[in-house]
Design an enzyme around this catalytic site. Structure first.
Site, PDB file in Angstrom:
ATOM      1  N   ASP A 259       0.838  -1.191   0.000  1.00  0.00           N
ATOM      2  CA  ASP A 259       0.000   0.000   0.000  1.00  0.00           C
ATOM      3  C   ASP A 259       0.880   1.251   0.000  1.00  0.00           C
ATOM      4  O   ASP A 259       2.100   1.159  -0.174  1.00  0.00           O
ATOM      5  CB  ASP A 259      -0.954  -0.015   1.192  1.00  0.00           C
ATOM      6  CG  ASP A 259      -0.240  -0.014   2.540  1.00  0.00           C
ATOM      7  OD1 ASP A 259       0.980   0.285   2.603  1.00  0.00           O
ATOM      8  OD2 ASP A 259      -0.897  -0.301   3.554  1.00  0.00           O
ATOM      9  N   MET A 260       0.278   2.398   0.214  1.00  0.00           N
ATOM     10  CA  MET A 260       1.034   3.661   0.182  1.00  0.00           C
ATOM     11  C   MET A 260       2.103   3.733   1.269  1.00  0.00           C
ATOM     12  O   MET A 260       3.074   4.462   1.128  1.00  0.00           O
ATOM     13  CB  MET A 260       0.079   4.847   0.306  1.00  0.00           C
ATOM     14  CG  MET A 260      -0.749   5.049  -0.956  1.00  0.00           C
ATOM     15  SD  MET A 260      -1.888   6.451  -0.839  1.00  0.00           S
ATOM     16  CE  MET A 260      -0.752   7.804  -0.559  1.00  0.00           C
TER      17      MET A 260
END
Length: 129
Positions: A15-16
């Site tokens: 994810d980020m």
């Protein structure tokens, strides 16, 4: 009966924040289960074509214990917890360097091609005991 399946964490798995996106652990354990089934000699394609039955996940209970990150080398261990006439319960653990990062208890059932539940085939129950 224990099965180990290696997984490398790719950029697309994160994810980020650079950690494995939570839903991807379900993909990891699915790949490991598919490999485990193949290794036991169960032919899922033949099950569907000859008997009209398929495996389906009925329930997943999971715990996220630690973060895994890009390029980590993980292992998914799959073990049979119990087999009854109608269900197969597996314990799966995703580990990095021997430390658990994710665990799941997965309940598998058999369905007909119309979606109705059926007993696990007898030959499969015997194979897994």
């Amino acid at each position: 009966m224990s099965h180990v399946f290696p997984i490398r964490v790719y950029y697309e798995d994160t994810d980020m924040g650079g950690i494995v996106y939570h839903a991807n652990y379900l993909k990891f354990i699915e790949r490991a289960r598919s490999d485990w089934v193949r290794g036991t000699g169960i032919d899922q394609r033949a099950m569907k074509e000859e008997d009209g039955t398929v495996f389906a996940v009925r329930r997943v209970e999971c715990d996220y214990l630690m973060a895994a990150r890009f390029d980590d080398q993980l292992e998914v261990q799959t073990e049979v917890q119990s087999v009854t006439g109608a269900r197969l319960v597996l314990h799966q653990q995703v580990s990095r360097d021997g430390a658990a990062v994710f665990t799941a208890v997965v309940t598998i059932v058999c369905l007909t091609d119309t979606g109705h539940p059926v007993r696990l085939p007898a030959n499969i129950r015997l194979l897994l005991h």
